[in-house]
Motif scaffolding. Structure first.
Motif, PDB file in Angstrom:
ATOM      1  N   THR A  76      32.083   9.099  59.901  1.00  0.00           N
ATOM      2  CA  THR A  76      32.960   9.221  60.172  1.00  0.00           C
ATOM      3  C   THR A  76      33.369   8.050  60.247  1.00  0.00           C
ATOM      4  N   VAL A  77      35.355   9.073  60.047  1.00  0.00           N
ATOM      5  CA  VAL A  77      36.789   8.230  59.327  1.00  0.00           C
ATOM      6  C   VAL A  77      36.886   8.143  60.652  1.00  0.00           C
ATOM      7  N   TYR A  78      37.120   6.987  60.762  1.00  0.00           N
ATOM      8  CA  TYR A  78      37.924   6.845  62.477  1.00  0.00           C
ATOM      9  C   TYR A  78      39.466   7.198  62.504  1.00  0.00           C
ATOM     10  N   GLN A  79      40.505   7.519  63.088  1.00  0.00           N
ATOM     11  CA  GLN A  79      42.248   7.586  63.012  1.00  0.00           C
ATOM     12  C   GLN A  79      42.145   6.769  62.918  1.00  0.00           C
ATOM     13  N   GLU A  80      41.865   5.540  63.335  1.00  0.00           N
ATOM     14  CA  GLU A  80      42.117   3.818  63.284  1.00  0.00           C
ATOM     15  C   GLU A  80      41.137   3.031  61.937  1.00  0.00           C
ATOM     16  N   VAL A  81      41.094   2.784  61.012  1.00  0.00           N
ATOM     17  CA  VAL A  81      40.350   2.786  59.531  1.00  0.00           C
ATOM     18  C   VAL A  81      39.562   1.874  60.458  1.00  0.00           C
ATOM     19  N   ASN A  82      38.382   1.624  59.935  1.00  0.00           N
ATOM     20  CA  ASN A  82      37.219   0.927  60.741  1.00  0.00           C
ATOM     21  C   ASN A  82      36.877   0.410  58.915  1.00  0.00           C
ATOM     22  N   LEU A  83      38.001  -0.700  58.985  1.00  0.00           N
ATOM     23  CA  LEU A  83      37.130  -2.004  57.687  1.00  0.00           C
ATOM     24  C   LEU A  83      37.644  -2.743  57.814  1.00  0.00           C
ATOM     25  N   CYS A  84      36.872  -4.036  56.503  1.00  0.00           N
ATOM     26  CA  CYS A  84      37.866  -5.547  57.111  1.00  0.00           C
ATOM     27  C   CYS A  84      39.332  -5.463  56.000  1.00  0.00           C
ATOM     28  N   PRO A  85      39.987  -5.492  56.467  1.00  0.00           N
ATOM     29  CA  PRO A  85      41.427  -5.584  55.508  1.00  0.00           C
ATOM     30  C   PRO A  85      41.153  -6.673  54.770  1.00  0.00           C
ATOM     31  N   ASN A  86      40.073  -7.803  54.594  1.00  0.00           N
ATOM     32  CA  ASN A  86      40.160  -9.052  54.448  1.00  0.00           C
ATOM     33  C   ASN A  86      39.387  -8.834  52.984  1.00  0.00           C
ATOM     34  N   LEU A  87      38.641  -7.968  52.558  1.00  0.00           N
ATOM     35  CA  LEU A  87      38.002  -7.993  51.770  1.00  0.00           C
ATOM     36  C   LEU A  87      38.697  -6.824  50.361  1.00  0.00           C
ATOM     37  N   SER A  88      37.933  -7.045  49.254  1.00  0.00           N
ATOM     38  CA  SER A  88      38.458  -5.750  48.773  1.00  0.00           C
ATOM     39  C   SER A  88      38.253  -5.119  48.596  1.00  0.00           C
ATOM     40  N   VAL A  89      39.175  -3.660  48.024  1.00  0.00           N
ATOM     41  CA  VAL A  89      38.301  -2.492  48.430  1.00  0.00           C
ATOM     42  C   VAL A  89      37.120  -2.038  47.425  1.00  0.00           C
ATOM     43  N   ALA A  90      37.022  -2.440  46.569  1.00  0.00           N
ATOM     44  CA  ALA A  90      35.275  -2.279  46.559  1.00  0.00           C
ATOM     45  C   ALA A  90      34.818  -3.075  46.964  1.00  0.00           C
ATOM     46  N   GLU A  91      35.198  -3.856  47.573  1.00  0.00           N
ATOM     47  CA  GLU A  91      33.436  -4.834  48.281  1.00  0.00           C
ATOM     48  C   GLU A  91      33.851  -3.058  50.215  1.00  0.00           C
ATOM     49  N   ASN A  92      34.757  -3.603  50.373  1.00  0.00           N
ATOM     50  CA  ASN A  92      34.437  -2.680  51.252  1.00  0.00           C
ATOM     51  C   ASN A  92      33.902  -1.047  51.497  1.00  0.00           C
ATOM     52  N   ILE A  93      33.673  -0.520  49.998  1.00  0.00           N
ATOM     53  CA  ILE A  93      33.102   0.576  49.626  1.00  0.00           C
ATOM     54  C   ILE A  93      31.353   0.167  49.477  1.00  0.00           C
ATOM     55  N   PHE A  94      31.478  -0.979  48.985  1.00  0.00           N
ATOM     56  CA  PHE A  94      30.158  -1.307  48.811  1.00  0.00           C
ATOM     57  C   PHE A  94      29.202  -2.358  50.101  1.00  0.00           C
ATOM     58  N   ILE A  95      30.034  -2.733  50.628  1.00  0.00           N
ATOM     59  CA  ILE A  95      29.426  -4.016  51.602  1.00  0.00           C
ATOM     60  C   ILE A  95      28.459  -3.292  52.377  1.00  0.00           C
ATOM     61  N   GLY A  96      27.074  -4.045  52.950  1.00  0.00           N
ATOM     62  CA  GLY A  96      25.972  -3.529  53.654  1.00  0.00           C
ATOM     63  C   GLY A  96      24.706  -2.828  52.590  1.00  0.00           C
ATOM     64  N   ARG A  97      25.385  -2.738  51.321  1.00  0.00           N
ATOM     65  CA  ARG A  97      24.325  -2.157  49.927  1.00  0.00           C
ATOM     66  C   ARG A  97      24.861  -2.813  48.759  1.00  0.00           C
ATOM     67  N   GLU A  98      25.802  -4.018  48.980  1.00  0.00           N
ATOM     68  CA  GLU A  98      25.793  -4.522  47.037  1.00  0.00           C
ATOM     69  C   GLU A  98      24.377  -4.317  46.427  1.00  0.00           C
ATOM     70  N   PRO A  99      24.897  -3.629  44.876  1.00  0.00           N
ATOM     71  CA  PRO A  99      23.911  -3.538  44.630  1.00  0.00           C
ATOM     72  C   PRO A  99      23.905  -5.237  43.729  1.00  0.00           C
ATOM     73  N   ARG A 100      22.297  -5.379  43.318  1.00  0.00           N
ATOM     74  CA  ARG A 100      22.034  -6.878  42.975  1.00  0.00           C
ATOM     75  C   ARG A 100      21.487  -7.025  41.717  1.00  0.00           C
ATOM     76  N   ARG A 101      22.043  -8.515  41.430  1.00  0.00           N
ATOM     77  CA  ARG A 101      21.066  -8.709  40.060  1.00  0.00           C
ATOM     78  C   ARG A 101      20.303  -9.602  39.836  1.00  0.00           C
ATOM     79  N   PHE A 102      18.862  -9.943  39.752  1.00  0.00           N
ATOM     80  CA  PHE A 102      18.225 -11.311  40.312  1.00  0.00           C
ATOM     81  C   PHE A 102      18.422 -11.979  41.222  1.00  0.00           C
ATOM     82  N   GLY A 103      19.033 -11.313  42.524  1.00  0.00           N
ATOM     83  CA  GLY A 103      19.024 -11.763  44.162  1.00  0.00           C
ATOM     84  C   GLY A 103      20.525 -11.684  44.268  1.00  0.00           C
TER      85      GLY A 103
END
Lengths: 337, 503
Positions: free
Chosen positions: B84-111
């Motif tokens: 769902t995308v709400y009328q008020e954007v529910n993302l974190c304004p203090n993080l980068s664009v890329a991080e907002n797309i991936f946070i919570g499921r970030e690709p990791r290398r060696f942890g």
């Protein structure tokens, strides 16, 4: 004053706006240290600089925990009391009960972490304001200290003596205490956690917008409990370092240290509402406070209360700076793009 | 047609005092854009909240890919492929664009989090939707429209089968809407089912394949957009069955047009309402008709100075005035009863008397308090005149019924003896009896020479008491109709559906 910000504005690479406060703090540190070096003999030596770490190792560690908490938009007022309690437990464990020091230290770290986690649980599960919860924690820990003993207990323990009296020898005849080394390792670990682990990024996300973090499926509640646990751990570790530094436990130690830690974090550029700031800034903040104290002790004629006055002025200055940066960011956002 | 990706059957959901959804069914097919239409309170948000797991339905079945499913929460809904995308954007304004797309499921290398990969993949994802952005920039520095697109990118990369867009266009300009639509078309081509909520009819007709209409918590029907005229759609949303409207009482009141109170010349505000020309006269009731979001309340707020106009001039009898704020408007004799009486108007924990006296006291200034006797006298007379029940000046406003609260709000402004009274949805949510009383009151106030602006979603009501009707649509004033007794709700519906008479 030409600040780091001015210099950066001319550089070909536009800096991230949120790095500016850290550079300002770095500039401030260099400025105060140079003033000291010019005014007093023997000030501008590597050892005086290293002494900053040695004399403030415990505050650096406490400020690490405080940075985590403030990044989520919270506050932890209990840290000073937990430092004192940890020092008391070290003294009683090693010197009264004659237990092995590593065991005592492990126990102290567990108590601090558990204490922080419990406060975090209160804040998350019962929606209690962090200010109130940690205020209660502050009274509680201080009360326990005074119940354990009303007087100072000195530490007489082989391990503590050995660690406190020896230090890491550096080239040029300089030295760094093991307490300071521990603090620097803690800083490195904390920077890694904040920058390169999910926990760290969740801390920033929760501080940016808890509501959004939740709707994005991030474990907002768990993250909050974790930061208070980290702050509890850091306070306990800070307490151990403080005990090493003073070789004693005292129920009245570290009164008001929570405020020094908050001041260092804010001077380091972390925003009190959360979501913005860097750990290295908090370390620089502690060092700035340390330099001011050192200058006063070198001078000898100024009252030590001038430290407080300087901290007050700096805090005002940095809060105003954050407002300015925040306001400009807002006006940019509302401008049509 | 392929099997539906999502099916809701017989969904009911009640809250204390309200039946928000009653036996509603809904189907969503892969690769379609489906409009969910209805006026405020129709049950759209409740339906969406059931879908996203925020609410659990009291009755009914949700089937995803032919499997009965109980959606346990927002996170669970995401895992099931409903984003769902709400009328008020529910993302974190203090993080980068890329991080907002991936946070919570970030690709990791060696942890450790692999920032390079995050930034590279974010760039690719955005490029696929035709967006060229610096993904390391802070989200807060992007425009709202771009933030919304980023929220969509995040939602889609969560392997969404169903994408819910809840009024994503309400704060976007035309170019931004076009960009959003092109992204939606790409997703549609990829087989994503999109549920689209918007108050803008034009957008519904531009992007949707089918629509489902809700009214008062019930299902009106599901229609292919091509087979439903705008007129029919509006009629279905508002429930104004055209045949039933024939027997409207024709008692249009006589017009006693007095002096011109206010003239708006090209008054508008970007993002709220396009420039409007409008004259308001003493003794005249002017009705604002239009769907929610048509700009009717926005225009009223401009007249009252609650928002400031970017363009145009407002003139009174005495020449141009700058209505810099409500205080200036009050000084000009303008009074405004806002739509949200709880939020903007009344102070619930104060008494009837305190609420009524408030505006008068403000305009007198705090240094000249009214004497206790004067207050009682004034308040008593209005309680009587408006028949506020209970007729007790010291009752707390929160304990009054909606209709009586509305009367208290009216009394507050009447006591200041305004020349122009603006009423935004004064009869919403109050019972028929109180409604009629307020309508009568408005007519008699105009009879006494007050100018009245009357805003209501109910066309019959607007027709019954207005002399002149301003029709608004999509933030524009599209027509001005004289209520000469021949006007029917059908005319107005047609005007709302078609835009200006000439289009």
């Amino acid at each position: 004053m030409t600040t780091a910000a001015d210099v950066l504005r001319r550089s070909p690479v536009t800096p991230n706006r949120r790095h500016i406060p850290v550079f300002v703090t770095l500039g401030l540190l260099l400025l105060t240290f140079s003033i000291g070096s010019v005014r007093y003999e023997n000030f501008g030596t590597p050892q005086v600089f290293l002494d900053l770490f040695i004399d403030n190792a415990f505050l650096i560690v406490v400020a690490i925990g405080m940075t985590f908490v403030i990044l989520t938009g919270g506050i932890d007022l209990s840290v000073g009391s937990v430092v004192a309690l940890s020092g008391m437990l070290c003294a009683i464990g090693t010197s009264k009960l004659q237990l092995p020091a590593p065991l005592v230290i492990l126990f102290v770290l567990l108590v601090g972490t558990g204490f922080g986690a419990a406060m975090g649980y209160m804040i998350t599960a019962f929606q209690v304001q962090p200010f109130i919860t940690t205020l209660a924690g502050m009274f509680l820990a201080r009360g326990v200290c005074l119940t354990l003993s009303e007087n100072q207990i000195s530490i007489e323990n082989g391990f503590f003596d050995a660690v406190a009296l020896n230090s890491l020898r550096l080239p040029g005849g300089n030295r760094l205490s093991w307490g300071a080394v521990t603090a620097l390792i803690a800083v490195a670990v904390a920077i890694y956690v904040l920058q390169w682990t999910r926990l760290g990024r969740n801390v920033y996300a929760v501080g940016g917008s808890e509501q959004s973090a939740m709707l994005m499926g991030l474990p907002a509640g768990r993250t909050k409990i974790q930061v208070y646990a980290i702050s509890g751990f850091c306070s306990a570790l800070g307490g151990v370092l403080f005990a090493l530094y003073t070789l004693s436990g005292d129920p009245t130690h570290a009164v008001g240290m929570e405020l020094d830690a908050i001041a260092a974090v804010v001077i380091g550029g972390t925003v009190l509402t959360g979501g913005s700031g860097y750990l290295i800034g908090s370390v620089l903040g502690v060092l700035v406070l340390g330099v001011i104290k050192t200058i006063l002790s070198f001078d000898g004629t100024l009252s030590s209360w001038w430290t407080r006055i300087a901290i007050g002025v700096l805090l005002f200055g940095f809060i105003a700076l954050q407002r300015l940066i925040g306001a400009r960011r807002k006006s940019r956002r509302s401008a049509p793009s | 047609m392929a099997a539906p990706v999502l099916e809701m059957e017989g969904i009911s959901k009640g809250f204390p005092g309200v039946q928000a959804l009653q036996d509603v069914s809904f189907r969503l097919f892969p690769g379609e854009v489906h409009g969910l239409m209805g006026e405020n309170g129709a049950g759209k948000s409740t339906l969406i909240k059931v879908l996203t797991g925020v609410h659990t339905a009291d009755a009914g079945l949700v089937t995803i890919d032919d499997v009965d499913t109980l959606i346990r929460g927002p996170l669970h809904a995401q895992r099931l492929g409903i984003s769902t995308v709400y009328q008020e954007v529910n993302l974190c304004p203090n993080l980068s664009v890329a991080e907002n797309i991936f946070i919570g499921r970030e690709p990791r290398r060696f942890g450790r989090i692999d920032w390079k990969q995050i930034n590279r993949r974010a760039t690719e994802l955005l490029a696929r939707l035709g967006l060229d952005l610096d993904v390391t920039a802070q989200l807060g520095s992007c425009s709202l429209a771009v933030q919304q697109l980023i929220a969509i990118v995040r939602a889609v990369d969560l392997k969404a089968k169903v994408l819910i867009l809840d009024e994503p266009t309400s704060s976007l300009d035309r170019g931004e809407v076009a960009r959003l639509f092109s992204v939606m078309r790409r997703l549609k081509a990829d087989g994503v089912a999109i549920l689209f909520v918007s108050h803008f009819l034009e957008q519904i007709y531009e992007i949707c394949d089918r629509v489902t209409v809700l009214r008062n918590g019930g299902l009106v029907g599901e229609y292919p957009i091509g087979e439903l005229s705008r007129l029919d759609l509006v009629a279905k949303m508002t429930g104004q069955e055209l045949t039933a409207l024939e027997e409207l009482d024709e008692a249009s009141p006589d017009v006693v047009k007095g002096e011109r109170l206010l003239a708006l010349e090209g008054v508008g505000r970007t993002g709220a309402i396009d420039p409007v020309d409008l004259d308001l006269h003493a003794g005249e009731v002017v009705g604002f008709a239009g769907l929610l979001g048509s700009g009717r309340s926005e225009l009223a707020r401009l007249i009252f100075g609650a928002d400031s106009a970017d363009t145009g001039v407002i003139r009174t009898g005495g020449g141009p005035v700058a209505l810099k704020g409500p205080r200036a408007a009050i000084d000009q004799g303008i009074a405004f009863c806002p739509e949200d009486r709880k939020g903007d108007g009344l102070i619930m924990d104060l008494t009837v008397e305190e609420n009524i006296i408030l505006a008068l006291q403000v305009s007198r200034g705090w240094l000249k308090p009214l004497s206790q006797r004067k207050r009682e006298e004034l308040v008593g007379s209005y309680i009587k005149a408006l028949r506020i029940h209970p007729p007790h000046p010291y009752a707390l406003v929160k304990n009054l019924s909606g209709g009586n609260q509305q009367k208290v709000l009216l009394a507050r402004w009447l006591i200041t003896r305004p020349k122009l009274l603006i009423l935004d949805e004064p009869t919403r949510g109050i019972d028929i009896g109180a409604k009629t009383e307020i309508q009568k009151l408005v007519v008699s106030l105009a009879g006494d020479g007050m100018g009245v602006v009357f805003i209501s979603a109910e066309l019959e009501e607007v027709l019954r008491i207005s002399h002149k009707i301003e029709v608004l649509r999509d933030r524009r004033l599209v027509a001005e109709l004289d209520n000469d007794g021949t006007l029917t709700p059908e005319h107005i519906l047609q005007t709302i559906a078609n835009g200006a008479a000439d289009s």
